[in-house]
Write an enzyme that holds these catalytic residues in place. Sequence first.
Site, PDB file in Angstrom:
ATOM      1  N   HIS A 178       0.836  -1.208   0.000  1.00  0.00           N
ATOM      2  CA  HIS A 178       0.000   0.000   0.000  1.00  0.00           C
ATOM      3  C   HIS A 178       0.867   1.253   0.000  1.00  0.00           C
ATOM      4  CE1 HIS A 178      -3.513   2.494   1.464  1.00  0.00           C
ATOM      5  NE2 HIS A 178      -2.501   3.220   1.942  1.00  0.00           N
ATOM      6  N   GLU A 179       1.892   1.279   0.856  1.00  0.00           N
ATOM      7  CA  GLU A 179       2.759   2.457   0.939  1.00  0.00           C
ATOM      8  C   GLU A 179       3.605   2.619  -0.320  1.00  0.00           C
ATOM      9  OE1 GLU A 179       2.176   4.609   3.086  1.00  0.00           O
ATOM     10  OE2 GLU A 179       0.854   3.348   4.275  1.00  0.00           O
ATOM     11  N   HIS A 182       1.799   4.520  -2.960  1.00  0.00           N
ATOM     12  CA  HIS A 182       1.894   5.976  -2.813  1.00  0.00           C
ATOM     13  C   HIS A 182       3.213   6.506  -3.374  1.00  0.00           C
ATOM     14  CE1 HIS A 182      -1.793   6.438  -0.678  1.00  0.00           C
ATOM     15  NE2 HIS A 182      -1.423   5.785   0.408  1.00  0.00           N
ATOM     16  N   GLU A 263      -6.410   6.662  -1.035  1.00  0.00           N
ATOM     17  CA  GLU A 263      -6.309   5.483  -0.169  1.00  0.00           C
ATOM     18  C   GLU A 263      -7.013   4.290  -0.808  1.00  0.00           C
ATOM     19  OE1 GLU A 263      -4.393   5.190   2.533  1.00  0.00           O
ATOM     20  OE2 GLU A 263      -3.780   7.229   2.046  1.00  0.00           O
TER      21      GLU A 263
END
Length: 663
Positions: A178-179, A182, A263
Amino acid sequence: MDFFTAQDQARRKTGRLVVLLVLAVLALIVVTTLAVAVALYLMGGQSSAQADLSAQGMLSALSVELVAGVAVAVLAVVVLGGLFKRSQLRRGGRAVAEALGGREINLNTRDADERRILNVVEEMAIASGTSVPSVYVLEEESINAFAAGYQTNDAVIGITRGTIRNLNRDELQGVVAHEFSHILHGDMRLNMRLISILHGILIIGFLGSMLLRSMRFRRVGGGGKRDNSGAVVLALGAALMVIGYAGTFFGNLIKSAVSRQREYLADASAVQYTRNPQGIGNALVKIGANSQGSYLQATQTAEFSHLFFSQGMRVGFSQMMATHPPLKDRIKRVMPGWDGSFEVTSPTPHAENDAPESAENERPEAGLRMGVGVGPLTGTGVGTLTAVLTAASVQTAIGSMGQPDQRHLAQARATLDALPERIRTAAHEPYAARALMHALLLSQDQTMRQHQLKVLQQVAIPDVYQALMEYGPDVLKLDIALRLPLIELALPALRSLSMQQAQHFRLCMERLIEADGEVSLFEWTLYQLLLNNLSEQSSGPANLKLNDLQRECQMLLAVLAAAGQDDADEISAALNAAESELPFRLTATDDVSDMRGLSLAVERLRRLKPLHKPALLQAMARCIEHSGRILPAEAELFRAMADILDCPMPPLLFDKPLDVNEA
């Protein structure tokens, strides 16, 4: 969404956010002007009883000079406040992590939890083609994480102690994926810019607070009946504080709306990367089951709230201010069959976490056994990474930029397993990491190697030189396909060098490169990779088109075509293949050894618009695949060039095993 479209959208979104925030500043100028006009009118020598408090009376104090003066003052405060915050964050992700109370994890830590998260981050970085970011731990019992930085060379992953204690490996991999979404999709840089802009607006509120605090030393109305200046200053301070915080409120609304949408995209990307919705889904479930949730105690949490994996602070009565979507909505999106319960049914964390890391690597899905596309990686010496790389390998890598999948994760894990343990450990230590980079430059010719060592011994730090003598023989035997992963693995240790140490390291690299009187393509590539990932350099705005850079494309592709073969006809054929992807013609050149010219060309090519880079990458791919088979050295050069152009390229997947005797 592909990597380049995501980058372009993030770039466009930055522009739209600037427009919205400029409108917010204009609104602040209007309201502040009115507040100042009222204050000046009341201070105009009239008593409170005599003052005309009608709207017409208040507006009579307005003038062009007043409006212009207030506008300049507000803009100056906002811009200077933003620049001040930008200077505080100039070190990128490290500044954010330290502001939140984070501690950088020692790369050779013996803590099992910390070792596990480092391994997961290393695998994800190598699978996605980015440099390995530093990892910071926040001593908080909540479950949360963040990615921060302006670009990949200053990015960090931050993670709470509660996260690495309570999540198993699959769940950690989902959070880290997930990070990385980004990082790869440009959200990280956008978030950092938002911090600076919003801080500039908040400064107006700070000024109001200062005015109010100054009134503690002055008695209101103490100068007589007609002296109402104290009351006016009090009113002005209160007005400025309200105005400043109102601006911040609307700025945070913009920030929260953008953050919530990103998100959802990052959650979807994490599922795509790992092909395991249970990983990130169960991590979110554990947040709901955790007594601390995802809330942090750090004083700077509000400022960085939009960076976190999950809601970092309570939002009170209004969901509008939430920087993240509701937890239940996120879980249902990745696990549609979720029953709504926050009961944890996965194995207890410590039962799994106490297993040694080697046991993790023995699982059926690890290494070669994870799926199609992972070749035999043994790391025992030159020529052992034997597999076929074809045009399909390159096209898969280009198509997977910004969205690696489980095959790339499997190959990343297999690659790390292939590195000798002592070399992998050495890459985590600053002295040894420098020695490993020096060793990569050593010649296979013994006579030349002895000359290089003599040159280096004159300038190198004794401990680094001793480490070079210890690890050099092993590095010389490394397979070509392990060199780039070794560089990526060593970057966190190299980033920990002080400015003086980094300058000396660069001097030693230059002396080694110049020792034989010429600069080879590999030497240039290694030096540029380190320079690109370790220095704070900027190429300028990405606003150029391919047609603006015909000469630079010509130089880069000519060098790439000549790297794979010596025959003039083959070089010409490679350029012809590359030309089919470009809107202009290419011609062969006799001089492909001008590495200084190549450096200048690449510096310009880094300024290509995101949507113009795919054509250049495809042209580079045609160069190395035109013969039908890609050599490991060509694959390494292709990926390194892509990295230098700020295009993180996942590993090229092997189509099928190749007999050792064929290599």
